[in-house]
Design a protein around this motif. Structure first.
Motif, mmCIF file in Angstrom:
data_model
loop_
_atom_site.group_PDB
_atom_site.id
_atom_site.type_symbol
_atom_site.label_atom_id
_atom_site.label_comp_id
_atom_site.label_asym_id
_atom_site.label_seq_id
_atom_site.Cartn_x
_atom_site.Cartn_y
_atom_site.Cartn_z
ATOM 1 N N TRP A 187 35.209 44.505 38.469
ATOM 2 C CA TRP A 187 36.074 43.599 39.183
ATOM 3 C C TRP A 187 37.441 43.391 38.841
ATOM 4 O O TRP A 187 37.479 42.239 37.922
ATOM 5 N N ALA A 188 38.198 44.352 38.615
ATOM 6 C CA ALA A 188 39.606 44.010 38.019
ATOM 7 C C ALA A 188 40.526 44.084 39.084
ATOM 8 O O ALA A 188 40.200 44.377 40.333
ATOM 9 N N SER A 189 41.788 43.600 39.061
ATOM 10 C CA SER A 189 42.812 43.856 39.880
ATOM 11 C C SER A 189 42.987 45.180 40.600
ATOM 12 O O SER A 189 43.223 45.397 41.926
ATOM 13 N N VAL A 190 42.887 46.278 40.046
ATOM 14 C CA VAL A 190 42.785 47.573 40.351
ATOM 15 C C VAL A 190 41.741 48.433 39.867
ATOM 16 O O VAL A 190 41.258 48.226 38.642
ATOM 17 N N ARG A 191 41.221 49.282 40.562
ATOM 18 C CA ARG A 191 40.121 50.121 39.919
ATOM 19 C C ARG A 191 40.371 51.584 40.435
ATOM 20 O O ARG A 191 40.604 51.757 41.676
#
Length: 384
Positions: A207-211
């Motif tokens: 769960w990061a800003s972008v993956r």
């Protein structure tokens, strides 16, 4: 060249007076379509089919929403609730959509209601894994700009929180430290290590800003997933944010030197970690002040307001969008910069003396009216 785009839209359901009511289990059980339950029943997710065409995505965004709305009316006097947090109440407890799901139980016990948020995930197709990881690096350090445009969560439990995106301020980014992946091999190795250590429960538990995303993560990857955005209920505004993202990605594909690990003037020996430190601070600043946040530019460390940085990127990519025929979808970014995002508009009304409930109720009606307007003008034949 246009890239394939698709959306995952999470929205609260509830009453026209703004009270959120959990109905996702009923929606998923009784409606045919690409609908999904979140761990808490108060928001439901729908997923659009990928397409390169913005006109098609506009209708893909509207069609499932109309289908759910019709079903909600059959259940009772229910509707969609705008915003990305439990604006008017209910943050004190979890309402499980699937009480027997062990992963949902883990989420409830580990994170509580900090994950009970509504948002939009923007997926953009990039087949080459090394190009995809390069794209993830650039968009990771610029993700705060997309949050600044989309912020829509200034209230919780009927009170202003001091944030424009309370959702991103409280959301548990997991694992705690996610590197700027230097290659596909680096990403694979890191994910395997997290799974072995238990810091990720599954390949989805990033769960990061972008993956980077794909059908067999982390090995087969085919799209960038931007996860930082608050819920944007107006499809035209959402498509404009997407157009800014796509144009930036097309710019990077044409010029690989735009990679932050290559272009940044930060010291080479600590560049990757310095970029993460700057980005984390930028995300925090934008969660609090959105378009008016003062940020640090990844390229050279200069200070810059979020709205000015967005304007710089906009000017850089305008010709790319025009060349590829989607500049008309990019141009509404200027309206957001001029009039403010949803959070700023709500907080302005609150400063004039309007209570959060009256603001949400007004926005519920405005959202419904906007959908009808767009359906009638742009999607009526496609949605029959």
């Amino acid at each position: 060249m246009l890239l394939s785009k698709g959306f995952e839209i999470e929205m609260y359901t509830g009453t026209p007076s703004g009270d959120v009511v959990g109905l996702s289990d009923k929606i998923v059980a009784n409606l045919e379509g690409n609908f999904a339950k979140e761990p808490d029943s108060r928001n439901v997710e729908y997923i659009t089919s990928p397409s390169t065409q913005y006109e098609r995505q506009l209708c893909e965004l509207l069609r499932p929403r109309r289908k759910i709305r019709e079903y909600l009316q059959r259940l009772g006097n229910y509707t969609f609730i705008p915003g990305s947090t439990l604006s008017l109440g209910g943050s004190d407890r979890f309402y499980r959509s699937d009480p027997n799901n062990p992963y949902h139980e883990y989420i409830e016990k580990t994170y509580g209601t900090t994950v009970v948020t509504a948002s939009v995930h923007i997926n953009v197709g990039i087949e080459d894994p090394e190009v995809l990881l390069r794209a993830c690096r650039l968009i990771r350090v610029e993700a705060p700009l997309y949050l600044a445009l989309s912020a829509s969560s200034p209230f919780i439990d009927g009170e202003p929180t001091g944030y424009h995106s309370t959702r991103w301020a409280v959301f548990p980014q997991t694992p705690a430290h996610v590197p700027l992946f230097e290659s596909h091999a680096h990403h694979i190795r890191w994910v395997e290590e997290q799974l072995a250590a238990g810091t990720m429960q599954s390949v989805r538990h990033l769960w990061a800003s972008v993956r980077p995303n794909g059908d067999r993560r982390p090995y087969d990857l085919n799209r960038l997933e931007l996860r930082i955005c608050d819920l944007v209920t107006d499809p035209i505004a959402l498509l404009s944010i997407t157009a800014l993202l796509e144009a930036r990605l097309l710019q990077l594909i044409a010029d690989p030197q735009l990679d932050p690990l290559e272009m940044s003037t930060l010291p080479a020996t600590t560049r990757a970690e310095d970029l993460l430190t700057i980005t984390a601070a930028n995300e925090s600043a934008v969660a609090r002040s959105s378009l008016d946040a003062q940020l640090t530019h990844w390229q050279d460390g200069r200070k810059i307001l979020a709205r000015d940085w967005i304007e710089e990127v906009y000017q850089e990519v305008w010709a790319i969008a025009k060349q590829n025929g989607f500049n008309c979808f990019l141009s509404p970014v200027q309206k957001i910069l001029r009039e403010g995002n949803t959070a700023q508009q709500w907080l302005k009304l609150h400063a004039y003396g309007f209570e959060p409930r009256s603001i949400i109720v007004q926005s519920i009606q405005a959202m419904s009216d906007r959908e009808l307007e767009l359906e009638d003008k742009l999607c009526s034949s496609a949605m029959v």
